[in-house]
Design a protein around this motif. Structure first.
Motif, PDB file in Angstrom:
ATOM      1  N   GLY A   4       0.927  -1.218   0.075  1.00  0.00           N
ATOM      2  CA  GLY A   4       0.042   0.130   0.040  1.00  0.00           C
ATOM      3  C   GLY A   4       0.977   1.145  -0.028  1.00  0.00           C
ATOM      4  O   GLY A   4       0.048   2.285  -0.291  1.00  0.00           O
ATOM      5  N   GLY A   5       2.228   1.097   0.416  1.00  0.00           N
ATOM      6  CA  GLY A   5       3.054   2.232   0.344  1.00  0.00           C
ATOM      7  C   GLY A   5       4.049   2.488  -0.839  1.00  0.00           C
ATOM      8  O   GLY A   5       4.715   3.149  -0.989  1.00  0.00           O
ATOM      9  N   LEU A   6       3.573   1.687  -2.032  1.00  0.00           N
ATOM     10  CA  LEU A   6       4.568   1.678  -3.051  1.00  0.00           C
ATOM     11  C   LEU A   6       4.726   2.905  -3.961  1.00  0.00           C
ATOM     12  O   LEU A   6       5.516   3.496  -4.735  1.00  0.00           O
ATOM     13  CB  LEU A   6       4.139   0.609  -4.062  1.00  0.00           C
ATOM     14  N   ALA A   7       3.599   3.997  -3.691  1.00  0.00           N
ATOM     15  CA  ALA A   7       3.518   5.195  -4.244  1.00  0.00           C
ATOM     16  C   ALA A   7       4.565   6.144  -3.730  1.00  0.00           C
ATOM     17  O   ALA A   7       5.129   6.960  -4.314  1.00  0.00           O
ATOM     18  CB  ALA A   7       2.151   6.164  -4.113  1.00  0.00           C
ATOM     19  N   ALA A   8       5.370   5.842  -2.664  1.00  0.00           N
ATOM     20  CA  ALA A   8       6.322   6.572  -1.896  1.00  0.00           C
ATOM     21  C   ALA A   8       7.518   5.927  -2.198  1.00  0.00           C
ATOM     22  O   ALA A   8       7.816   4.724  -2.305  1.00  0.00           O
ATOM     23  CB  ALA A   8       6.134   6.522  -0.319  1.00  0.00           C
ATOM     24  N   TYR A   9       8.604   6.868  -2.469  1.00  0.00           N
ATOM     25  CA  TYR A   9      10.196   6.467  -2.668  1.00  0.00           C
ATOM     26  C   TYR A   9      10.512   5.530  -1.276  1.00  0.00           C
ATOM     27  O   TYR A   9      10.218   5.975  -0.408  1.00  0.00           O
ATOM     28  CB  TYR A   9      11.069   7.567  -2.867  1.00  0.00           C
ATOM     29  N   PRO A  10      11.275   4.558  -1.443  1.00  0.00           N
ATOM     30  CA  PRO A  10      11.843   3.666  -0.389  1.00  0.00           C
ATOM     31  C   PRO A  10      12.510   4.627   0.608  1.00  0.00           C
ATOM     32  O   PRO A  10      13.314   5.279   0.180  1.00  0.00           O
ATOM     33  CB  PRO A  10      12.518   2.518  -1.109  1.00  0.00           C
ATOM     34  N   ASP A  11      12.445   4.316   1.739  1.00  0.00           N
ATOM     35  CA  ASP A  11      12.993   4.795   2.959  1.00  0.00           C
ATOM     36  C   ASP A  11      13.815   3.933   3.688  1.00  0.00           C
ATOM     37  O   ASP A  11      13.309   2.944   4.571  1.00  0.00           O
ATOM     38  CB  ASP A  11      12.050   5.853   3.766  1.00  0.00           C
ATOM     39  N   GLY A  12      15.157   3.645   3.473  1.00  0.00           N
ATOM     40  CA  GLY A  12      15.795   2.491   4.156  1.00  0.00           C
ATOM     41  C   GLY A  12      16.266   2.813   5.696  1.00  0.00           C
ATOM     42  O   GLY A  12      17.035   1.590   6.088  1.00  0.00           O
ATOM     43  N   ARG A  13      15.946   3.972   6.198  1.00  0.00           N
ATOM     44  CA  ARG A  13      16.561   4.163   7.711  1.00  0.00           C
ATOM     45  C   ARG A  13      16.182   3.033   8.643  1.00  0.00           C
ATOM     46  O   ARG A  13      17.003   2.792   9.379  1.00  0.00           O
ATOM     47  CB  ARG A  13      16.100   5.663   7.846  1.00  0.00           C
ATOM     48  N   ALA A  14      15.071   2.880   8.610  1.00  0.00           N
ATOM     49  CA  ALA A  14      14.570   1.943   9.779  1.00  0.00           C
ATOM     50  C   ALA A  14      15.222   0.576   9.419  1.00  0.00           C
ATOM     51  O   ALA A  14      15.675  -0.078  10.501  1.00  0.00           O
ATOM     52  CB  ALA A  14      12.993   1.706   9.880  1.00  0.00           C
ATOM     53  N   ALA A  15      15.190  -0.007   8.255  1.00  0.00           N
ATOM     54  CA  ALA A  15      15.887  -1.442   8.045  1.00  0.00           C
ATOM     55  C   ALA A  15      17.341  -1.438   8.387  1.00  0.00           C
ATOM     56  O   ALA A  15      17.901  -1.895   8.943  1.00  0.00           O
ATOM     57  CB  ALA A  15      15.419  -1.778   6.690  1.00  0.00           C
ATOM     58  N   ARG A  16      17.847  -0.184   7.858  1.00  0.00           N
ATOM     59  CA  ARG A  16      19.379   0.016   8.184  1.00  0.00           C
ATOM     60  C   ARG A  16      19.525  -0.099   9.856  1.00  0.00           C
ATOM     61  O   ARG A  16      20.696  -0.849  10.154  1.00  0.00           O
ATOM     62  CB  ARG A  16      19.746   1.224   7.580  1.00  0.00           C
ATOM     63  N   ALA A  17      18.737   0.744  10.373  1.00  0.00           N
ATOM     64  CA  ALA A  17      18.885   0.743  11.940  1.00  0.00           C
ATOM     65  C   ALA A  17      18.859  -0.536  12.282  1.00  0.00           C
ATOM     66  O   ALA A  17      19.525  -1.072  13.505  1.00  0.00           O
ATOM     67  CB  ALA A  17      18.088   1.701  12.395  1.00  0.00           C
ATOM     68  N   ALA A  18      17.901  -1.378  11.821  1.00  0.00           N
ATOM     69  CA  ALA A  18      17.635  -2.644  12.387  1.00  0.00           C
ATOM     70  C   ALA A  18      18.845  -3.706  12.099  1.00  0.00           C
ATOM     71  O   ALA A  18      19.230  -4.452  13.316  1.00  0.00           O
ATOM     72  CB  ALA A  18      16.224  -3.173  11.875  1.00  0.00           C
ATOM     73  N   VAL A  19      19.268  -3.523  11.181  1.00  0.00           N
ATOM     74  CA  VAL A  19      20.411  -4.495  10.893  1.00  0.00           C
ATOM     75  C   VAL A  19      21.428  -3.999  11.683  1.00  0.00           C
ATOM     76  O   VAL A  19      22.232  -4.907  12.385  1.00  0.00           O
ATOM     77  CB  VAL A  19      20.851  -4.187   9.241  1.00  0.00           C
ATOM     78  N   ALA A  20      21.886  -2.697  11.723  1.00  0.00           N
ATOM     79  CA  ALA A  20      23.180  -2.219  12.730  1.00  0.00           C
ATOM     80  C   ALA A  20      22.840  -2.701  14.022  1.00  0.00           C
ATOM     81  O   ALA A  20      23.776  -3.308  14.852  1.00  0.00           O
ATOM     82  CB  ALA A  20      22.922  -0.723  12.703  1.00  0.00           C
ATOM     83  N   ALA A  21      21.572  -2.657  14.687  1.00  0.00           N
ATOM     84  CA  ALA A  21      21.189  -3.041  16.047  1.00  0.00           C
ATOM     85  C   ALA A  21      21.453  -4.478  16.146  1.00  0.00           C
ATOM     86  O   ALA A  21      22.099  -5.063  17.234  1.00  0.00           O
ATOM     87  CB  ALA A  21      19.856  -2.664  16.268  1.00  0.00           C
TER      88      ALA A  21
END
Length: 368
Positions: free
Chosen positions: A63-80
């Protein structure tokens, strides 16, 4: 090509395999076209994945495909998950993209790839115009790494752990001995989460100079079609690779999957799956060892979600297995192996039992 464990031939130019190895042949080729009719022991993606909860998370992101991808949350999750700052994490469209980025972005004079291993790193380097040296590990040594075999002047070294296709798990300390000032040490840990306890992992280490660790979420979680992986490296290396990426290289569904797979419940599920794979692998190896009189030899101890076997007339056996409904991975496209080798993905016990019956029949039908 020399196969004594020392540096081997220089191989400039494309990835077509001028030395006879098709570096762009992968397990999916074994199940393409008529794959729906075959039981797949060729592809190293865990069966019955992605799980339902992960499919639902990915589906909800549509449902959110109209917005450009935002990788900040995923990147933070991998880092943690790895206890690292976000500056040491780069999200990629699968680990394969990372190999291309490394080949294009790094200033490399003398790259060395330790074989047998996943062929995409060498293919990417050659496509980028690099001359590639090989260090080929020997079957009589159990495909074990001798750090002294790697040329001292190598400024890029690539090795898999556990290694595809040999299923060898090298000690972390042995791999760390490859690190040098001025050298980039790339460790492909795409299958490390299939090792119980992830012992011998280097992911999360910051004390090894020049270390670059690659991880994939496609194998354990069945996301090969979604393309998601990541790089763990120094902030400087991550920044250089990021500059080589196109804008928005990872899709929103892939980012959602990455974040989901870093959660405590997902990590617990992956840990449980690793123990289950180990048990199923032991069952497969025990069954294969029953064919010792037929010349079947298993590389061991196997530690990945696959095993490498050597047997006479392997190519004929592979073709016969296809007629009986089973796809396995040919080994002769891996530098250091020839037509006598096959790689078998670990599957559940009922599937393995049916495969062993088919193997018995195939060996009988292909005897001279």
């Amino acid at each position: 090509m020399r196969t004594d464990g020392s540096a081997a031939s220089h191989l400039p130019g494309g990835a077509g395999g001028a030395d006879g190895h098709d570096l762009r042949h992968h397990g999916d080729a074994e199940v393409r076209d008529d794959g729906s009719a075959l039981v797949d022991l060729a592809v190293n993606v865990r069966a019955d994945t992605p799980p339902r909860w992960l499919r639902e998370r990915v589906a909800a992101s549509l449902g959110g495909l109209a917005a450009y991808p935002d990788g900040r949350a995923a990147r933070a999750a991998v880092a943690a998950r790895h206890g690292l700052p976000v500056e040491r994490v780069l999200l990629t469209a699968g680990a394969a993209e990372a190999f291309v980025l490394l080949a294009r972005a790094l200033e490399v004079r003398r790259p060395v790839v330790v074989h047998p291993q996943f062929t995409e790193p060498e293919a990417a380097l050659r496509d980028a115009g690099h001359e590639v040296e090989r260090v080929v590990l020997r079957p009589q040594d159990g495909f074990r790494l001798d750090p002294a075999a790697v040329p001292e002047a190598a400024d890029l070294v690539v090795i898999g752990n556990p290694t595809n296709p040999t299923s060898v798990l090298h000690p972390a300390g042995t791999i760390a001995r490859l690190a040098r000032p001025g050298r980039t040490l790339v460790v492909d840990e795409a299958f490390m989460d299939a090792v119980p306890g992830e012992r011998e992992a280097l992911a999360g280490r910051t004390d090894v100079p020049g270390l670059v660790v690659l991880r994939s979420l496609t194998k354990t979680w069945g996301l090969a079609g979604l393309r998601i992986g990541y790089v763990l490296a120094s902030p400087r290396t991550v920044a250089g690779l990021e500059r080589a990426q196109p804008l928005w290289p990872v899709s929103t569904p892939a980012l959602v999957a990455a974040q989901a797979c870093m959660g405590p419940q997902a990590l617990a599920e992956a840990a449980h799956a690793a123990h289950r794979v180990a048990a199923d692998r032991a069952h497969l190896v025990a069954g294969l060892e029953e064919f010792g009189a037929d010349g079947v030899r298993v590389v061991g101890p196997a530690e990945g979600p696959f095993v490498l076997v050597r047997l006479p007339r392997a190519d004929a056996v592979r073709r016969q297995l296809r007629t009986l409904g089973f796809a396995v991975r040919r080994g002769d496209t891996f530098p250091g192996l020839d037509e006598e080798w096959l790689r078998l993905a670990v599957r559940d016990r009922p599937t393995v039992n049916r495969f062993l019956q088919a193997l018995d029949q195939s060996l009988s039908l292909t005897r001279p």
